[in-house]
Design an enzyme around this catalytic site. Structure first.
Site, PDB file in Angstrom:
ATOM      1  N   ARG A   1     -10.831   0.288  14.541  1.00 57.37           N
ATOM      2  CA  ARG A   1     -10.845   1.000  13.258  1.00 57.37           C
ATOM      3  C   ARG A   1     -11.801   0.244  12.348  1.00 57.37           C
ATOM      4  NH1 ARG A   1      -4.749   2.119  11.262  1.00 57.37           N
ATOM      5  NH2 ARG A   1      -5.225   0.025  10.574  1.00 57.37           N
TER       6      ARG A   1
ATOM      7  N   MET B   1      12.668  24.717   2.523  1.00 58.70           N
ATOM      8  CA  MET B   1      11.981  23.969   1.466  1.00 58.70           C
ATOM      9  C   MET B   1      12.960  23.152   0.615  1.00 58.70           C
ATOM     10  SD  MET B   1       9.551  25.327  -1.616  1.00 58.70           S
ATOM     11  CE  MET B   1       8.184  25.885  -0.623  1.00 58.70           C
TER      12      MET B   1
ATOM     13  N   LYS C   1       0.840  -1.207   0.000  1.00 58.42           N
ATOM     14  CA  LYS C   1       0.000   0.000   0.000  1.00 58.42           C
ATOM     15  C   LYS C   1       0.873   1.254   0.000  1.00 58.42           C
ATOM     16  CE  LYS C   1      -0.401  -0.135   5.014  1.00 58.42           C
ATOM     17  NZ  LYS C   1      -1.269  -0.464   6.146  1.00 58.42           N
TER      18      LYS C   1
ATOM     19  N   TYR D   1      16.350  30.293   8.518  1.00 61.90           N
ATOM     20  CA  TYR D   1      15.153  31.031   8.924  1.00 61.90           C
ATOM     21  C   TYR D   1      14.997  31.014  10.444  1.00 61.90           C
ATOM     22  CZ  TYR D   1      13.429  31.075   4.102  1.00 61.90           C
ATOM     23  OH  TYR D   1      13.276  31.282   2.765  1.00 61.90           O
TER      24      TYR D   1
HETATM   25  C1  LIG Z   1      -0.453  -1.585   6.693  1.00 60.41           C
HETATM   26  C2  LIG Z   1      -1.031  -2.822   7.214  1.00 60.41           C
HETATM   27  C3  LIG Z   1      -0.204  -3.887   7.578  1.00 60.41           C
HETATM   28  C4  LIG Z   1       1.294  -3.795   7.591  1.00 60.41           C
HETATM   29  O1  LIG Z   1       1.691  -3.248   8.824  1.00 60.41           O
HETATM   30  P1  LIG Z   1       3.244  -3.066   9.166  1.00 60.41           P
HETATM   31  O2  LIG Z   1       3.221  -2.504  10.545  1.00 60.41           O
HETATM   32  O3  LIG Z   1       3.783  -2.096   8.180  1.00 60.41           O
HETATM   33  O4  LIG Z   1       3.848  -4.397   9.057  1.00 60.41           O
HETATM   34  C5  LIG Z   1      -0.802  -5.054   7.985  1.00 60.41           C
HETATM   35  N1  LIG Z   1      -2.151  -5.168   8.022  1.00 60.41           N
HETATM   36  C6  LIG Z   1      -2.973  -4.160   7.688  1.00 60.41           C
HETATM   37  C7  LIG Z   1      -4.439  -4.356   7.755  1.00 60.41           C
HETATM   38  C8  LIG Z   1      -2.451  -2.957   7.275  1.00 60.41           C
HETATM   39  O5  LIG Z   1      -3.263  -1.960   6.946  1.00 60.41           O
END
Ligand SMILES: *Cc1c(COP(=O)(O)O)cnc(C)c1O
Length: 373
Positions: free
Chosen positions: A130, A306, A35, A256
């Site tokens: 969640r 930046m 992802k 800055y």
């Molecule tokens: C992103 C994600 C993972 C991976 O988690 P890591 O901590 O990066 O290993 C596993 N399961 C779900 C549902 C996720 O969204």
């Protein structure tokens, strides 16, 4: 010449980190989690390395489409499932496995016309709150899916809130065990932290595991334990060069807001890297974030701007080098000489985690890929 900042994606390190996870859970099949464009590395760039995984897990249909167009025929999992009924057409067409975490997704499946039986991952909310069905609705959801002609296989999953910390996974595993007891299905519960810290020790059910951050060479429980202590190698290096060198007299300031004042006469290096490249602006607000110049460890001074940041050159001079414009600067990862600066340490200095730094690598930074051997 383009600005001298460049990221390198190390495919051999990705391969290596995958094998570290496999050693931790030798009987599990491994989802490489891709992802967020492979945690900022780029799905297409990492593909050659991660095709050694058993499955590839993504969030977006577009990522799944990319994987199929790259020729990946193995399992693909949509980690948040489908977002609207139409997405199921793509699941059928591309043979995507998808998470089912709320009632509407089951309704959509029930109305979906397909000859292709879907493989779904039914998600339990075991306490993170969640996504997922609460324990009291879980079996009903399972029975509904089981009765659908559109569903061919059901696997079970949950996600841990504290696999990386002192609270651990025990309480969520108790909830998971009782909610899933007796259901005939494959289990997938572990993320990186659970793979490395809990899977073997606690005997977590691990038909499949979901490998994210550890694949990308960061310690899931940093700073408690370092990536190298886990045997993980950096998969992304961000390197630049010195653009300029400034002599500061005692009491002069840099950048800055004049936040850094020279305690004595000193030289600072101006580096071609700023927050518009993805470097965290809050790195080193207190004591300076670590940086390598010519392989020597030093720290940032003053504010990150930046397009530039500034570093103390004193340690570099003390180490016997004479810094010059064009010298290599490693912001994280490894230098050409092999010197390493863990991304976890930069993240800590910025009050964040390596996930955020790697995901934030800016599109304007050109990327080179270190191919597999
Ligand atoms: C992103 C994600 C993972 C991976 O988690 P890591 O901590 O990066 O290993 C596993 N399961 C779900 C549902 C996720 O969204």
């Amino acid at each position: 010449m383009p600005r001298p900042i460049e990221a390198t994606i190390h495919l051999p390190a990705l391969r290596h980190n995958l094998s570290v996870a496999r050693q931790a859970v030798p009987d599990a099949r491994v989802w490489a989690v891709l992802k967020a464009d492979a945690y900022g590395h780029g799905v297409q760039r990492v593909f050659d390395a991660v095709r050694a995984a058993d499955g590839l897990a993504v969030l977006d249909l577009s990522e799944a489409q990319t994987l199929r167009s790259l020729g990946w025929r193995g399992p693909v999992l949509l980690l948040e499932g489908v977002f609207e009924p139409r997405d199921l057409e793509w699941c059928s067409r591309l043979d995507l496995w998808h998470v089912v975490h709320h009632e509407a997704q089951i309704d959509w499946l029930a109305q979906h016309k397909t000859h292709q039986g879907h493989h779904v991952y039914l998600k339990l909310n075991s306490g993170m709150n969640r996504l997922g069905f609460k324990p009291d609705g879980f079996r009903t959801a399972w029975a509904r899916l089981q009765a659908l002609s559109q569903v061919d296989q059901i696997s079970l999953m949950t996600h841990f809130s504290d696999a990386d910390g002192p609270k651990g996974v025990a309480a969520q595993m108790d909830v998971y065990q009782s909610a899933t007891e007796g259901l005939p299905a494959a289990h997938c519960v572990a993320n990186s932290a659970a793979i490395l810290r809990h899977a073997a020790q606690r005997g977590l059910p691990a038909d499949w595991v979901r490998l994210g951050i550890a694949l990308y060479g960061s310690a899931p429980d940093a700073p408690a334990r370092s990536a190298s202590a886990w045997g993980l190698q950096p998969t992304m290096s961000l390197r630049s060069q010195l653009l300029a060198i400034q002599h500061l007299e005692v009491g002069e300031t840099v950048g800055y807001g004049s936040t850094f004042q020279a305690p004595s006469a000193m030289r600072v290096g101006v580096v071609a890297c700023g927050y518009a490249d993805g470097y965290p602006r809050h790195a080193g607000t207190e004591v300076g974030a670590p940086v390598l110049v010519q392989g020597v460890r030093t720290r940032t001074v003053g504010r990150v701007s930046m397009d530039m940041l500034t570093v103390d050159l004193t340690p570099v001079e003390t180490a016997g080098h004479s810094p010059a414009v064009g010298d290599e600067v490693v912001l994280w990862g490894q230098g050409r000489d092999g010197a390493q600066l863990p991304v976890d340490e930069v993240a800590q200095a910025a009050g964040t985690i390596a996930y955020e730094l790697m995901c934030a690598l800016a599109p304007r930074v050109s990327v080179r890929v270190q191919a597999l051997d």
